[in-house]
Design an enzyme around this catalytic site. Sequence first.
Site, PDB file in Angstrom:
ATOM      1  CG  HIS A  84     -15.315  13.918 -35.496  1.00  0.00           C
ATOM      2  ND1 HIS A  84     -15.611  13.051 -36.891  1.00  0.00           N
ATOM      3  CD2 HIS A  84     -16.031  13.103 -34.949  1.00  0.00           C
ATOM      4  CE1 HIS A  84     -16.393  12.313 -36.580  1.00  0.00           C
ATOM      5  NE2 HIS A  84     -16.588  11.977 -35.119  1.00  0.00           N
TER       6      HIS A  84
HETATM    7  C1  LIG Z   1     -22.855  13.902 -30.799  1.00  0.00           C
HETATM    8  C2  LIG Z   1     -21.430  13.431 -30.781  1.00  0.00           C
HETATM    9  C3  LIG Z   1     -21.204  12.201 -31.490  1.00  0.00           C
HETATM   10  C4  LIG Z   1     -19.832  11.749 -31.794  1.00  0.00           C
HETATM   11  N1  LIG Z   1     -19.706  10.521 -32.259  1.00  0.00           N
HETATM   12  C5  LIG Z   1     -18.430   9.837 -32.256  1.00  0.00           C
HETATM   13  C6  LIG Z   1     -18.179   8.734 -32.467  1.00  0.00           C
HETATM   14  O1  LIG Z   1     -19.091   7.913 -32.938  1.00  0.00           O
HETATM   15  N2  LIG Z   1     -16.909   8.093 -32.442  1.00  0.00           N
HETATM   16  C7  LIG Z   1     -16.024   8.941 -32.135  1.00  0.00           C
HETATM   17  O2  LIG Z   1     -14.688   8.480 -32.077  1.00  0.00           O
HETATM   18  N3  LIG Z   1     -16.027  10.265 -31.745  1.00  0.00           N
HETATM   19  C8  LIG Z   1     -17.237  10.566 -31.846  1.00  0.00           C
HETATM   20  N4  LIG Z   1     -17.405  12.071 -31.190  1.00  0.00           N
HETATM   21  C9  LIG Z   1     -16.477  12.630 -30.785  1.00  0.00           C
HETATM   22  C10 LIG Z   1     -15.768  12.169 -29.549  1.00  0.00           C
HETATM   23  O3  LIG Z   1     -16.747  11.780 -28.391  1.00  0.00           O
HETATM   24  C11 LIG Z   1     -14.981  13.292 -28.817  1.00  0.00           C
HETATM   25  O4  LIG Z   1     -13.918  13.879 -29.869  1.00  0.00           O
HETATM   26  C12 LIG Z   1     -14.270  12.965 -27.650  1.00  0.00           C
HETATM   27  O5  LIG Z   1     -15.278  12.468 -26.612  1.00  0.00           O
HETATM   28  C13 LIG Z   1     -13.729  14.157 -26.934  1.00  0.00           C
HETATM   29  O6  LIG Z   1     -13.003  13.802 -25.689  1.00  0.00           O
HETATM   30  P1  LIG Z   1     -12.341  14.964 -24.655  1.00  0.00           P
HETATM   31  O7  LIG Z   1     -11.893  14.355 -23.620  1.00  0.00           O
HETATM   32  O8  LIG Z   1     -11.499  15.937 -25.523  1.00  0.00           O
HETATM   33  O9  LIG Z   1     -13.699  16.120 -24.316  1.00  0.00           O
HETATM   34  P2  LIG Z   1     -15.027  15.480 -23.475  1.00  0.00           P
HETATM   35  O10 LIG Z   1     -15.136  14.164 -23.829  1.00  0.00           O
HETATM   36  O11 LIG Z   1     -16.048  16.615 -24.223  1.00  0.00           O
HETATM   37  O12 LIG Z   1     -14.857  15.979 -22.183  1.00  0.00           O
HETATM   38  C14 LIG Z   1     -14.564  17.207 -21.634  1.00  0.00           C
HETATM   39  C15 LIG Z   1     -15.311  17.106 -20.190  1.00  0.00           C
HETATM   40  O13 LIG Z   1     -14.790  18.442 -19.628  1.00  0.00           O
HETATM   41  C16 LIG Z   1     -15.945  19.060 -18.817  1.00  0.00           C
HETATM   42  N5  LIG Z   1     -15.702  20.438 -18.656  1.00  0.00           N
HETATM   43  C17 LIG Z   1     -15.624  21.303 -19.622  1.00  0.00           C
HETATM   44  N6  LIG Z   1     -15.379  22.665 -18.984  1.00  0.00           N
HETATM   45  C18 LIG Z   1     -15.273  22.184 -17.686  1.00  0.00           C
HETATM   46  C19 LIG Z   1     -15.083  23.324 -16.823  1.00  0.00           C
HETATM   47  N7  LIG Z   1     -15.003  24.319 -16.814  1.00  0.00           N
HETATM   48  N8  LIG Z   1     -15.134  22.609 -15.453  1.00  0.00           N
HETATM   49  C20 LIG Z   1     -15.170  21.302 -15.195  1.00  0.00           C
HETATM   50  N9  LIG Z   1     -15.511  20.503 -16.212  1.00  0.00           N
HETATM   51  C21 LIG Z   1     -15.641  20.774 -17.592  1.00  0.00           C
HETATM   52  C22 LIG Z   1     -16.857  18.666 -19.757  1.00  0.00           C
HETATM   53  O14 LIG Z   1     -18.325  18.748 -19.082  1.00  0.00           O
HETATM   54  C23 LIG Z   1     -16.551  17.102 -20.230  1.00  0.00           C
HETATM   55  O15 LIG Z   1     -17.203  16.114 -19.455  1.00  0.00           O
HETATM   56  C24 LIG Z   1     -18.942  12.552 -31.065  1.00  0.00           C
HETATM   57  C25 LIG Z   1     -19.241  13.716 -30.174  1.00  0.00           C
HETATM   58  C26 LIG Z   1     -20.360  13.848 -30.113  1.00  0.00           C
HETATM   59  C27 LIG Z   1     -20.394  15.426 -29.588  1.00  0.00           C
END
Ligand SMILES: Cc1cc2nc3c(=O)[nH]c(=O)nc-3n(C[C@H](O)[C@H](O)[C@H](O)COP(=O)(O)OP(=O)(O)OC[C@H]3O[C@@H](n4cnc5c(N)ncnc54)[C@H](O)[C@@H]3O)c2cc1C
Length: 527
Positions: free
Chosen positions: A468
């Site tokens: 997280h």
């Molecule tokens: C193994 C795991 C288990 C988890 N379990 C839970 C859970 O059970 N419940 C919960 O609430 N949360 C959980 N989390 C946390 C939660 O999933 C994340 O906090 C949330 O998904 C973050 O969302 P985000 O949009 O910030 O980033 P992300 O969902 O990580 O999205 C970022 C996106 O940007 C893309 N990206 C990055 N850099 C670039 C670039 N330069 N060019 C183009 N694209 C790019 C990436 O490929 C990705 O698709 C977990 C996370 C993980 C990794």
Amino acid sequence: MASVQFDTVIVGAGSAGCVLANRLSADPAHRVCLVEAGPEDRSPLIHIPAGILGTLPRRQVNWAFATEPQPGLGGRRGYQPRGRVLGGSSSINAMIYMRGHRSDYDDWAALGNPGWAYSDVLPVFRRSEDQQRGADAWHGIGGELPVADLASPAVASGAFVESAVRAGLKRNPDFNGASQDGAGLYQVTQRRGRRCSATVAFLRPVLARPNLAVLTGRHATRIVFEGGRATGVEVVGPGGTARIGATRELILSAGVFGSPQLLLLSGVGPRKELERHGIAVRHELPGVGANLADHVDLALVYRSDDARLMGITARTALRALAGYFEWRNRGTGILTTNFAEAGAFLRTREGLARPDVQLHFVVGLVDDHARKLHYGYGVSCHVAVLRPKSRGRVGLQSADPRAAPRIDPAFLAEADDLATLVAGVRRAREIMEGAPLAPHRGAELFTEGTGDEALVAQIRRRADTIYHPVGTCRMGSDAMSVVDATLRVHGIEGLSVVDASVMPTLVGGNTNAPTVMIAEKAALERA
Ligand SMILES: Cc1cc2nc3c(=O)[nH]c(=O)nc-3n(C[C@H](O)[C@H](O)[C@H](O)COP(=O)(O)OP(=O)(O)OC[C@H]3O[C@@H](n4cnc5c(N)ncnc54)[C@H](O)[C@@H]3O)c2cc1C
């Protein structure tokens, strides 16, 4: 160089990016482009919940970052999985639906972020939600994101809840309702036993919109500026380098590591860090990459003779084969497990205003993020510090956009975090050793005695993230904040950050639902 033009360009199709793409393209006159570095979410391991065992330890749809060596973890490098695929981390997470504590949002507002108090964000959470149990004061129905009870929880998960209740915790059937304290089964973002990632929930239903373009396999490498305005982004993909123009806004949703990295690569960040890598300073913003907070966690691990659990055994393999047809036909059975089926929120000291530790009970034997497998059955209990005081940072390893960012969570840098983890582990062990769990629990692995010294040694040897990380493009109005309360980057026109990196403080719970809420709120702001 090839060049195309949209009104809004969103970088990163993760939890936040997919929500934004849906909401912003609802206006047919608004041309939206969603850019994702990873591939489409074709792998069945994404959609079968138990497939997390395959995606978590491997690189196919996962950036699988390593941290800097962590003094608090005995000099080890931590592991930081992040989704690299449509859906981002919501395609590889454990699917637990959790908002955190209501006071977390009141804290955000009190830190100088108007509009983010719990009373402000509750309607936003409800807007995206489709709660299986129906609507009430806390929950919504009819939204894109299904929130469901586990289809086929293990008997052992119920026993964990019983054991926690015997240990003095209250039974809590809804951690997102009136009160967070207590023990219960988690609700998950699944529909008919399938993972419902942000892509499945928010993106797929609107893919046919002619004003929405989704480009996978395009890695954003640099923000394009004209004077003090961001006007687009450069991407590297199958056809080489291309430029995608944004006449209205460029939104970074590349996640807690990707968004600060892209800002730094583009000359937006702390002067020293930029100069160290020979990057010209476009706009000095000292807070970019700072304020990294993450839930440090230790998993207690026990062997078990309960063959109904998930194990590395021939019997589990046969059950999984039969379970595949049950999953496909009915959406039930062992393949619907998210592994972390039950949990608890508890207070390790008298006088605390809210829980400071979260437990995740796992129906398998967890060692090193499933990178080390053990033959046989087991159960585990993750113990996480909900509001660690330690703050790390994200920087660059190199000015090469293909290089991984430099990640330093500074785990256990503050002594209080270690004290809370030790107290939490003691409480968790009490629950794990309770009578209701006796039929599901054998010997504990990885212990060398029960004294504080042995426990601290085990923490240094085995603790790591529970996934997280947040806070590296913090929202606020002070000199170290990166975006304002509308999530627009300070000092640059036409540029926003919308993802988990904007959280000013780490919420006391899992971070997917809060990130979805952040994107919903940003979209409402821009409607
Ligand atoms: C193994 C795991 C288990 C988890 N379990 C839970 C859970 O059970 N419940 C919960 O609430 N949360 C959980 N989390 C946390 C939660 O999933 C994340 O906090 C949330 O998904 C973050 O969302 P985000 O949009 O910030 O980033 P992300 O969902 O990580 O999205 C970022 C996106 O940007 C893309 N990206 C990055 N850099 C670039 C670039 N330069 N060019 C183009 N694209 C790019 C990436 O490929 C990705 O698709 C977990 C996370 C993980 C990794």
